[in-house]
Design a protein around this motif. Sequence first.
Motif, mmCIF file in Angstrom:
data_model
loop_
_atom_site.group_PDB
_atom_site.id
_atom_site.type_symbol
_atom_site.label_atom_id
_atom_site.label_comp_id
_atom_site.label_asym_id
_atom_site.label_seq_id
_atom_site.Cartn_x
_atom_site.Cartn_y
_atom_site.Cartn_z
ATOM 1 N N PHE A 76 0.810 -1.228 0.000
ATOM 2 C CA PHE A 76 0.000 0.000 0.000
ATOM 3 C C PHE A 76 0.839 1.273 0.000
ATOM 4 O O PHE A 76 0.308 2.377 -0.079
ATOM 5 N N LYS A 77 2.160 1.147 0.104
ATOM 6 C CA LYS A 77 2.998 2.291 0.456
ATOM 7 C C LYS A 77 3.014 3.427 -0.576
ATOM 8 O O LYS A 77 3.280 4.575 -0.218
ATOM 9 N N ASN A 126 9.408 -1.483 2.228
ATOM 10 C CA ASN A 126 8.231 -1.099 1.444
ATOM 11 C C ASN A 126 8.099 0.411 1.227
ATOM 12 O O ASN A 126 7.725 0.855 0.149
ATOM 13 N N ASP A 193 7.664 8.887 7.293
ATOM 14 C CA ASP A 193 6.292 8.802 7.797
ATOM 15 C C ASP A 193 6.170 9.095 9.299
ATOM 16 O O ASP A 193 5.102 8.926 9.874
ATOM 17 N N TYR A 210 -2.496 6.976 2.979
ATOM 18 C CA TYR A 210 -2.830 5.607 3.407
ATOM 19 C C TYR A 210 -4.338 5.476 3.711
ATOM 20 O O TYR A 210 -4.965 4.459 3.409
ATOM 21 N N GLN A 235 -3.230 -3.235 11.789
ATOM 22 C CA GLN A 235 -1.891 -3.524 12.305
ATOM 23 C C GLN A 235 -1.051 -2.243 12.264
ATOM 24 O O GLN A 235 -1.198 -1.424 11.353
ATOM 25 N N ALA A 236 -0.162 -2.110 13.258
ATOM 26 C CA ALA A 236 0.602 -0.866 13.362
ATOM 27 C C ALA A 236 2.091 -1.113 13.531
ATOM 28 O O ALA A 236 2.515 -1.970 14.301
ATOM 29 N N GLY A 237 2.871 -0.309 12.793
ATOM 30 C CA GLY A 237 4.300 -0.154 13.040
ATOM 31 C C GLY A 237 4.440 1.187 13.747
ATOM 32 O O GLY A 237 4.210 1.302 14.948
ATOM 33 N N VAL A 238 4.752 2.250 12.969
ATOM 34 C CA VAL A 238 4.695 3.588 13.567
ATOM 35 C C VAL A 238 3.267 4.094 13.630
ATOM 36 O O VAL A 238 2.988 5.137 14.211
ATOM 37 N N ALA A 240 1.239 4.985 11.022
ATOM 38 C CA ALA A 240 0.784 5.930 9.999
ATOM 39 C C ALA A 240 -0.459 5.374 9.290
ATOM 40 O O ALA A 240 -1.424 6.107 9.056
ATOM 41 N N MET A 241 -0.434 4.098 8.965
ATOM 42 C CA MET A 241 -1.588 3.491 8.306
ATOM 43 C C MET A 241 -2.757 3.397 9.290
ATOM 44 O O MET A 241 -3.873 3.848 8.997
ATOM 45 N N GLY A 295 7.527 -4.859 8.701
ATOM 46 C CA GLY A 295 6.928 -3.523 8.594
ATOM 47 C C GLY A 295 6.349 -3.031 9.909
ATOM 48 O O GLY A 295 6.055 -1.843 10.062
ATOM 49 N N LEU A 296 6.154 -3.937 10.856
ATOM 50 C CA LEU A 296 5.561 -3.556 12.139
ATOM 51 C C LEU A 296 6.620 -3.480 13.240
ATOM 52 O O LEU A 296 6.291 -3.200 14.396
ATOM 53 N N SER A 346 3.756 -8.790 7.139
ATOM 54 C CA SER A 346 3.158 -7.701 7.936
ATOM 55 C C SER A 346 1.676 -7.533 7.614
ATOM 56 O O SER A 346 1.010 -6.679 8.190
ATOM 57 N N GLU A 384 0.436 -5.939 2.278
ATOM 58 C CA GLU A 384 1.507 -6.266 1.314
ATOM 59 C C GLU A 384 1.298 -7.666 0.756
ATOM 60 O O GLU A 384 0.605 -8.503 1.357
HETATM 61 C C1 LIG Z 1 3.346 -4.213 4.760
HETATM 62 C C2 LIG Z 1 3.242 -3.247 5.855
HETATM 63 N N1 LIG Z 1 2.167 -3.283 6.638
HETATM 64 C C3 LIG Z 1 2.015 -2.429 7.651
HETATM 65 C C4 LIG Z 1 2.974 -1.481 7.931
HETATM 66 C C5 LIG Z 1 2.785 -0.592 9.105
HETATM 67 O O1 LIG Z 1 2.586 0.731 8.749
HETATM 68 P P1 LIG Z 1 2.882 1.872 9.805
HETATM 69 O O2 LIG Z 1 4.358 1.918 10.024
HETATM 70 O O3 LIG Z 1 2.329 3.079 9.147
HETATM 71 O O4 LIG Z 1 2.174 1.524 11.062
HETATM 72 C C6 LIG Z 1 4.109 -1.402 7.147
HETATM 73 C C7 LIG Z 1 5.130 -0.399 7.393
HETATM 74 O O5 LIG Z 1 6.210 -0.420 6.857
HETATM 75 C C8 LIG Z 1 4.256 -2.312 6.077
HETATM 76 O O6 LIG Z 1 5.336 -2.298 5.279
#
Ligand SMILES: Cc1ncc(COP(=O)(O)O)c(C=O)c1O
Length: 404
Positions: A76-77, A126, A193, A210, A235-238, A240-241, A295-296, A346, A384
């Motif tokens: 989705f990036k 990504n 991001d 996003y 699902q969350a990493g930082v 942003a999504m 990614g998380l 992720s 992804e």
């Molecule tokens: C495939 C995928 N899903 C989810 C995320 C999480 O996104 P965010 O970092 O905005 O929470 C990422 C971040 O790199 C990602 O690559």
Amino acid sequence: MQDFSYIPQNKHKDFNMKGSIEFFSVDEIQRALNFHKSFPSFKETDLVVLNDRSKELGLSNIYVKDESTRFGINSFKGLGASWAMGNYIAEKLNIPIEELPYERMVSDEIRKKLGKVTFASCTDGNHGRGVAWVGQMLQQEVKIFMPKGSGSDRVKNIEALGAEVTVTDLNYDDTIRYVMDEADKNGWVIVQDTSWDGYVDIPKWIMQGYAALVLEAYQQIERDNLPKPTHVFLQAGVGAMAGGACGLITNLLKEDMPKTIIVEPNEAAAFYKSAQANDGERHFVTGSMPTIMAGLACGEPGIIAWDVIAEFADGYIRCPDWISANGMRLSAVPVGNDKSFVSGESAGVSYGLTNELMINEDLKEIKNQIGLDENSIVLCISTEGDTDVKAYQDIVWYGKINKF
Ligand SMILES: Cc1ncc(COP(=O)(O)O)c(C=O)c1O
């Protein structure tokens, strides 16, 4: 560490609240989606409706937004990078972005006015691919910096889009600092991001970009006459999504918004940790974060994301890697007439978790707290595809990372 843990967030939601939530109004996100639609490779991604598996699980339905096909870059990036880089150019030229659809953005007229811009970003995969893709589309220079240990497939995928890639011998946070210094010296525009003091516009635009995928999902739901979700797992990493999505859903549905749950791997559960501290502040996870959900694997919730999520999400759950691995396998090999789709490490966690909550007696209490039953319709975002082909095959074909 317990394998699963859930913290509900039972807060009164003030839908008239001002602040970060305003960035994600339906009008703002529709503007982003309109811009995305002007790109020649734009195509709506599928909303996969898992009628048969949801029946087996005792749910009313499960919808999965399959972002593996977005803009042909397997995640989705590109949605965030394109809206951010587009807005940067529009502001620089002092032209409303509505007057700068893709075709005009790459016209001789605009390119002459703009001159040369170099975009730079630090990424472990990504996001950099998204920035590189937009750079290629907009015919601008892109420099991507990756932390030490970045996989060679990921490097090659970014280089294939014409970006210059440097793998540093620094970790992620130090690489960001390095990029900030270099950008300062060389006049590059950083596309990142997460925000910091004086750097908020680009992260905000990335989040809006996003959020467009969720607006698109709701428009598909309406067009196809499907009932609206009662639950959304993000699902969350930082974040942003998740923050962008939660903000849009809040603005779109207000009092009728679905239960919105933030999902993280046990090893990088920074939103969960912040909720647990219950002081309204962000709390960080430090050290190495050995999870397959690359990614998380982020220890610091983004500021804007936390602002939105702390007010409007309904809960936080953390879970082990095999949940995502199961989600990947369930997506690849569906039951009945359900459609198969490719979901990466992720991406599979939200569907994998939905599945496990419904079948695992030990998780009954969490299931009940979240309120999942035969009336529930769960929306998951598969963010992804097989961005790391070998890791995908090891998990989906050869059964690596499993429950047993
Ligand atoms: C495939 C995928 N899903 C989810 C995320 C999480 O996104 P965010 O970092 O905005 O929470 C990422 C971040 O790199 C990602 O690559």
